[in-house]
Design an enzyme around this catalytic site. Structure first.
Site, mmCIF file in Angstrom:
data_model
loop_
_atom_site.group_PDB
_atom_site.id
_atom_site.type_symbol
_atom_site.label_atom_id
_atom_site.label_comp_id
_atom_site.label_asym_id
_atom_site.label_seq_id
_atom_site.Cartn_x
_atom_site.Cartn_y
_atom_site.Cartn_z
ATOM 1 N N ARG A 101 0.824 -1.213 0.000
ATOM 2 C CA ARG A 101 0.000 0.000 0.000
ATOM 3 C C ARG A 101 0.859 1.265 0.000
ATOM 4 O O ARG A 101 0.345 2.350 -0.273
ATOM 5 C CB ARG A 101 -0.904 0.012 1.244
ATOM 6 N N TRP A 117 1.747 6.333 5.824
ATOM 7 C CA TRP A 117 2.082 7.091 4.614
ATOM 8 C C TRP A 117 1.804 8.539 4.974
ATOM 9 O O TRP A 117 0.657 8.928 5.161
ATOM 10 C CB TRP A 117 1.212 6.617 3.454
ATOM 11 N N GLY A 130 -6.367 7.433 7.220
ATOM 12 C CA GLY A 130 -7.337 8.444 6.773
ATOM 13 C C GLY A 130 -6.888 9.823 7.202
ATOM 14 O O GLY A 130 -5.722 10.019 7.572
ATOM 15 N N GLU A 148 -0.610 5.548 -20.438
ATOM 16 C CA GLU A 148 -0.357 4.501 -19.447
ATOM 17 C C GLU A 148 1.118 4.083 -19.467
ATOM 18 O O GLU A 148 1.733 3.894 -18.417
ATOM 19 C CB GLU A 148 -1.291 3.311 -19.710
ATOM 20 N N LYS A 159 3.518 4.423 -16.214
ATOM 21 C CA LYS A 159 4.169 3.228 -15.660
ATOM 22 C C LYS A 159 5.661 3.457 -15.530
ATOM 23 O O LYS A 159 6.268 3.149 -14.527
ATOM 24 C CB LYS A 159 3.865 2.062 -16.603
ATOM 25 N N GLU A 215 6.595 6.197 -12.736
ATOM 26 C CA GLU A 215 6.345 5.889 -11.326
ATOM 27 C C GLU A 215 7.338 4.890 -10.743
ATOM 28 O O GLU A 215 7.618 4.925 -9.557
ATOM 29 C CB GLU A 215 4.901 5.446 -11.073
ATOM 30 N N HIS A 273 3.297 21.818 -31.786
ATOM 31 C CA HIS A 273 2.724 23.070 -31.266
ATOM 32 C C HIS A 273 3.435 23.537 -30.000
ATOM 33 O O HIS A 273 2.869 24.295 -29.220
ATOM 34 C CB HIS A 273 1.221 22.889 -31.050
ATOM 35 N N LYS A 287 -0.554 2.380 -2.647
ATOM 36 C CA LYS A 287 -1.371 1.551 -3.538
ATOM 37 C C LYS A 287 -2.812 2.032 -3.568
ATOM 38 O O LYS A 287 -3.427 2.106 -4.607
ATOM 39 C CB LYS A 287 -1.299 0.101 -3.058
#
Ligand code: F6R
Length: 607
Positions: free
Chosen positions: A27, A76, A101, A480, A484, A487, A503, A602
């Site tokens: 996580r 975290w 939380g 994606e 990937k 990160e 542009h 996570k």
């Protein structure tokens, strides 16, 4: 995000807590700690900044708590930097807690308590909750918890112990998930099922503001008024092997290899007589006929799956689709309401922004459809309609197999929608479904030729920055691929619509800068090749992901990953695999912590 584990039983509590926390490492966290009732019934707290191993080392040095009840946590950081002092558990005198939380009104509570003479030693909102519980404590833990949660705003899952109630663990939640595991003469609390699977598969899902009490004689659950309630015991259908590495070096690699099975498990039960059948998810052809527009709302990788969904739905069903980043959707006052369908895509089913976006959509009168992997998660439970993806537990922080099954569901949904609105007939629908059914085997074959992706990855490790480009579905895929890579490799990378480069962004191209060009769409191929030549002639080192049959000229690509022939529409299902592998091997070559990249969590259960 933070992980919580709690235990009461006959085993060594510290071992159970550490083992459980190790199962929640995926996580994401930056400190860890435990609080255990020692055999003398006193609470022993051990905590440390950094990895779980730091906590273990510290306990080996300072003494390991031994007892049969306690709580543990991986943090975290949100309020206050990662540090020993900010690590959980936090104590407020007689009360010690772990928290997942955010307590949104913690400042007001802190000021209120400070006025009463309460002092604080950390920067966390959690310490404020601990001190409030202690301030309200009247000798009855249940009464104290019910009274205290009335004052708490925001999201929380709390594991709580009271110094004068030894060997009892209390838990309560609002928004943040928490399960209560039930074993033989032992019980657990945990943020997620994998933390308890070594001991039991049976668990209760704690609902908002329900309170669990774990004692030696079992589990009791109370509602927010302190009344005892009965709940249905659930059984996890994951096994211990499913959350192990199964011989792979990393979870991410294992999960990339699990994609064919995940696709089969997800789509096969939803195909009847060669046609999509989503009736068990509450979706019929009649339901689908009535939507005037579709929103797809999600975060990160799940949002990228939504981008693929948009291209596919609009292409074959001709129904307008707006893809929104959930954190934007919820505050941009979207024009959404009755007659609209809002699809929320989420692996965890607990992402705070996605959940809030769903609540907003419901409030504004839209119908909601959740595409979720985690069984029983909040988003799964609260949406009007639900399609579970069957990827199994995804442990690596970087999502791969969850994305794959999200796009597989997007295809099935798009086919059914196109059939419902009469844009394709049953024969065409069967043809499309049959192609989707072919994808697991094609991916299996692709996974046998990983060498080229390893080689490409080795050419990227010295890059500071790179671009992913593509058009149409290839652009959706580039997003994606780029996420990937960045990160887990920590190399800066952006995805760009190939035609948009000139542009402005093309000025970034310099000699040797890698550009990964995704060019799988026959229809757009020549256009993309022109854009590739534009960057190549400015010095870019081009890595081309295209059909095997295309032989690039020297002014087009330096390296090529060849894909088998397949229908344009379904190409993303297979073309994403080399992108995932390139990111994976780049991270491995750089010696990074592939499964637990820095700063990431996570399941993002805070805003
Ligand atoms: C990236 C990744 C994240 C998640 C995002 C949404 O690899 O995994 O971008 O996709 O945080 O999470 P869920 O799908 O759980 O809502």
């Amino acid at each position: 995000m933070c992980g919580i584990v709690g235990y009461v039983g006959h085993r060594d509590c510290t071992d159970v807590l550490i083992n459980g926390l190790s199962k929640l490492e995926y996580r994401g966290y930056d400190s860890a700690g435990i609080a255990v009732f020692n055999h003398n019934q006193k609470i022993h707290v051990a905590k440390s900044k950094g990895r779980l191993q730091n906590l273990i080392d510290r306990m080996n040095q300072d003494g390991k708590p031994t007892g049969c009840a306690g709580i543990g946590h991986t943090r975290w950081a949100t309020h206050g930097e990662p540090s020993d002092i900010n690590s959980h558990p936090h104590s407020g005198g007689r009360v010690t807690i772990v928290h997942n939380g955010i307590i949104e009104n913690y400042k007001e509570i802190k000021d209120y308590l400070a006025d009463k003479g309460v002092t604080f030693s950390s920067d966390t909102d959690t310490e404020v909750a601990a001190k409030l519980l202690d301030y309200n404590y009247n000798g009855s833990p249940i009464e104290t918890i019910t009274e205290t949660i009335r004052d708490l705003e925001g999201s929380y899952a709390l594991g709580i112990i009271f110094a004068d109630h030894p060997n009892v663990v209390y838990a309560v939640r609002k928004e943040s998930p928490l399960i209560v595991g039930v074993g033989e003469n032992e019980s657990f609390i945990a943020s997620d099922v994998p933390a308890v699977l070594d001991y039991t598969k049976d668990y209760y899902l704690l609902e908002h503001e329900e309170i669990a009490v774990l004692t030696e004689s079992g589990v009791q659950i109370y509602d927010s008024f302190g009344r005892k309630i009965q709940k249905e015991l659930k059984t996890a259908d994951w096994d211990v092997e499913a959350i192990g590495k199964g011989g792979y070096e990393h979870f991410m690699l294992k999960e990339i290899h699990e994609q064919p099975t995940a696709i089969r498990n997800t789509i096969m039960p939803r195909i009847k007589d060669g046609l999509p059948n989503l009736e068990e998810c509450g979706i019929t052809l009649d339901t689908l006929r009535n939507f005037r527009q579709i929103f797809i709302v999600a975060c990160g990788t799940a949002m990228h799956a939504g981008m693929v969904g948009k291209y596919v739905i609009e292409k074959i069903a001709r129904v307008p689709v707006i893809v929104d980043i959930a954190s934007e959707f919820r505050y941009r006052n979207p024009i959404v309401g009755e007659g609209d369908l809002v699809i929320i895509i989420s692996q965890s089913g607990e992402t705070a922004d996605s959940k809030a976006a769903m609540h907003l959509a419901k409030k504004m009168g839209a119908k909601t459809l959740a595409i979720v992997n985690a069984m029983g998660s909040s988003i799964a439970r609260e949406a009007d309609m639900l399609i579970y993806t069957h990827a199994g537990p995804e442990i690596a922080v970087a999502s791969t197999k969850a994305y794959m099954v999200q796009i597989a569901v997007m295809y099935l949904f798009a086919f059914e929608m196109a059939l419902a609105v009469g844009k394709i007939d049953e024969d065409e629908c069967r043809r499309l479904v049959a192609m989707l059914e072919e994808t697991p085997e094609m991916i299996e074959r692709l996974l046998e030729k990983k060498e080229m992706t390893q080689y490409i990855a080795s050419s990227l490790i010295t890059a500071d920055s790179l671009l992913y480009i593509g058009r149409g579905l290839d652009y959706a895929l580039s997003m994606e691929g780029s996420l990937k890579l960045k990160e887990i490799s920590y190399i800066h990378s952006e995805s760009y619509a190939a035609g948009e480069l000139k542009h402005g962004t093309i000025s970034l191209i310099h000699d040797g800068m890698p550009v990964i060009a995704v060019a799988t769409q026959k229809e757009l191929f020549d256009k993309t090749v022109s854009n590739i030549q534009e960057v190549k002639s400015r010095g870019a080192k081009v890595i081309l992901i295209c059909r095997d049959s295309y032989e690039p000229e020297t002014n087009t690509a330096d390296l090529k990953f060849g894909l088998p022939e397949f229908d344009d529409l379904l190409m993303p299902m297979i073309a994403v695999v080399p992108l995932q592998l390139i990111a994976y091997y780049t991270s491995v070559h750089k010696g990074n912590d592939v499964d637990k990249p820095r700063n990431l969590a996570k399941s993002v259960t805070v805003e």
